[in-house]
Design an enzyme around this catalytic site. Sequence first.
Site, PDB file in Angstrom:
ATOM      1  N   ASP A  86       1.060  -1.384   0.108  1.00 26.21           N
ATOM      2  CA  ASP A  86      -0.086  -0.104   0.047  1.00 26.21           C
ATOM      3  C   ASP A  86       0.927   1.183   0.067  1.00 26.21           C
ATOM      4  O   ASP A  86       0.379   2.235  -0.562  1.00 26.21           O
ATOM      5  CB  ASP A  86      -0.937   0.022   1.255  1.00 26.21           C
ATOM      6  CG  ASP A  86      -0.301   0.217   2.393  1.00 26.21           C
ATOM      7  OD1 ASP A  86       0.563  -0.621   2.980  1.00 26.21           O
ATOM      8  OD2 ASP A  86      -0.330   1.330   3.260  1.00 26.21           O
ATOM      9  N   ASP A  89       5.818   0.261   2.948  1.00 24.73           N
ATOM     10  CA  ASP A  89       6.071  -0.799   3.816  1.00 24.73           C
ATOM     11  C   ASP A  89       5.896  -2.028   2.938  1.00 24.73           C
ATOM     12  O   ASP A  89       5.594  -1.956   1.696  1.00 24.73           O
ATOM     13  CB  ASP A  89       5.353  -0.931   5.089  1.00 24.73           C
ATOM     14  CG  ASP A  89       3.802  -0.701   4.946  1.00 24.73           C
ATOM     15  OD1 ASP A  89       3.411  -1.053   3.829  1.00 24.73           O
ATOM     16  OD2 ASP A  89       3.261  -0.561   5.850  1.00 24.73           O
ATOM     17  N   TYR A 237      -4.839   0.632   9.494  1.00 25.56           N
ATOM     18  CA  TYR A 237      -6.010   0.887   8.598  1.00 25.56           C
ATOM     19  C   TYR A 237      -7.306   0.612   9.379  1.00 25.56           C
ATOM     20  O   TYR A 237      -8.006  -0.270   8.759  1.00 25.56           O
ATOM     21  CB  TYR A 237      -5.922   0.322   7.243  1.00 25.56           C
ATOM     22  CG  TYR A 237      -4.803   0.908   6.364  1.00 25.56           C
ATOM     23  CD1 TYR A 237      -5.123   2.132   5.764  1.00 25.56           C
ATOM     24  CD2 TYR A 237      -3.808   0.245   6.129  1.00 25.56           C
ATOM     25  CE1 TYR A 237      -4.178   2.633   4.905  1.00 25.56           C
ATOM     26  CE2 TYR A 237      -2.741   1.032   5.570  1.00 25.56           C
ATOM     27  CZ  TYR A 237      -2.960   2.089   4.889  1.00 25.56           C
ATOM     28  OH  TYR A 237      -2.041   2.626   4.048  1.00 25.56           O
ATOM     29  N   GLU A 477       5.880   9.676   2.553  1.00 24.48           N
ATOM     30  CA  GLU A 477       5.806   8.382   2.249  1.00 24.48           C
ATOM     31  C   GLU A 477       4.565   8.495   1.300  1.00 24.48           C
ATOM     32  O   GLU A 477       3.605   9.207   1.096  1.00 24.48           O
ATOM     33  CB  GLU A 477       5.071   7.715   3.475  1.00 24.48           C
ATOM     34  CG  GLU A 477       4.843   6.158   3.052  1.00 24.48           C
ATOM     35  CD  GLU A 477       4.329   5.241   4.423  1.00 24.48           C
ATOM     36  OE1 GLU A 477       4.699   4.118   4.265  1.00 24.48           O
ATOM     37  OE2 GLU A 477       4.095   5.740   5.346  1.00 24.48           O
TER      38      GLU A 477
END
Length: 497
Positions: A86, A89, A237, A477
């Site tokens: 996603d 990571d 999430y 990120e």
Amino acid sequence: MARNGLCFPGNVPAFRAALVLSLLLLLLHPTSAGHDYHDALRKSILFFEGQRSGKLPPDQRLKWRRDSALHDGSTAGVDLSGGYYDAGDNVKFGFPMAFTTTLLAWSIIDFGRIMGSEQRNAVKSLRWGTDYLLKATAVPGVVFVQVGDPYSDHNCWERPEDMDTRRTVYKIDRNNPGSDVAGETAAALAAASIVFRSRDPAYSRLLLNRAVRVFEFADTHRGAYSSSLRNAVCPFYCDVNGFQDELLWGAAWLHKASRRRQYREYIVRNEVVLRAGDTINEFGWDNKHAGINVLISKEVLMGKADYFQSFKQNADGFICSVLPGLTHTQVQYSPGGLIFKPGGSNMQHVTSLSFLLLTYSNYLSHANKNVPCGMSSASPAFLKQLAKRQVDYILGDNPLRMSYMVGYGPRYPQRIHHRGSSLPSVQAHPARIGCKAGSRYFLSPNPNPNLLVGAVVGGPNSSDAFPDSRPYFQESEPTTYINAPLVGLLSYFAAHY
């Protein structure tokens, strides 16, 4: 009087009109000589190749990536290889992956015909997501929603090709429901079925049939997946917003894809129960309200669905809530003109909300309508300009004169929070780099050795400052769900500017 498509009747207090116009000047000031939107579009799609998990295809263009996580799912006796990481990571989170897939599909549905040579690559990026979602939903009554233990993963800084952290498989079922992630997965499969209807009819039917089954599971066994899987998905999430919006969202896409009466009736019957009008100024992986109302409003504006009229009223309310300068605006703008919402990864709000502004403006244009906002109204042209201003800010028209898309323009982030980009590639460093051995690369002041072309980072703070530093992950990120709506935006601007 009217300026840039925002209209005021004569009785609007002068000070309020002046406030609005000053904000318009801020937001719509002349920008740079222009952007190469087609180049930015190409790069925004290329980014997804850098996020691929699994066995990479022969036509993989980002060559510094290699195969990874080939045995995902084996501990549960299933094949869960593939899909997307996603962000920076190496975990595969199903909730944001499904939302990314839905928004890629919507981008292609509404803008695919004007993507030119990039349409083929956009469809490939979509299929990489749907192929995985089909694997994740292959067992009836089960949806595999995550692969990878996030705590062990986040404790390491290592390439996906070297992963030795636990690839724990997490699922929802009738005893541990997750209507949010299942509803979003159904939406993704249904939306994608529209894209593949003429390209691959058999695949399209498979996607739609699976969407029907997954939605039925989501609706029958109701609950939030973060209640069932709290330790695995929170705070990463976690479903803060509730699962009701995903049920409406899934039904809306199934209605659009199948034209079956049952989904229309479901939407009408559940509009109030599932709170269609709640928090409408949000749109993202956790909150679908604004998207639901814009999507459904298209039929109202085409004169085909008066029974959905309240959704159009909600969509108009959403638009008014994000316009600068109006008294009830619920969205903050930075001094440089960027939409800003508190929390991490602000660009996810910028691209998603801008996508809805542009999409709704197209629907309004076809119906020759404006958006009424109290004593003023906003034209489709104004909404397009506001969306374009956000895209131009991302591409470099901002106080720092920095593009927030890696590889676009002369100046862009060099130290993004992304493991694969920041560590030497397998080609450059064939030996394995262990979990903690990567820390020195994370802490290094040097630029990342591998260019994750097209990655759009979380972006600057509310005062337009940007650290360009890996430890500042909220700013540095990239994520797939930042880029997915940007694909649609860039397609439109590439074709029209």
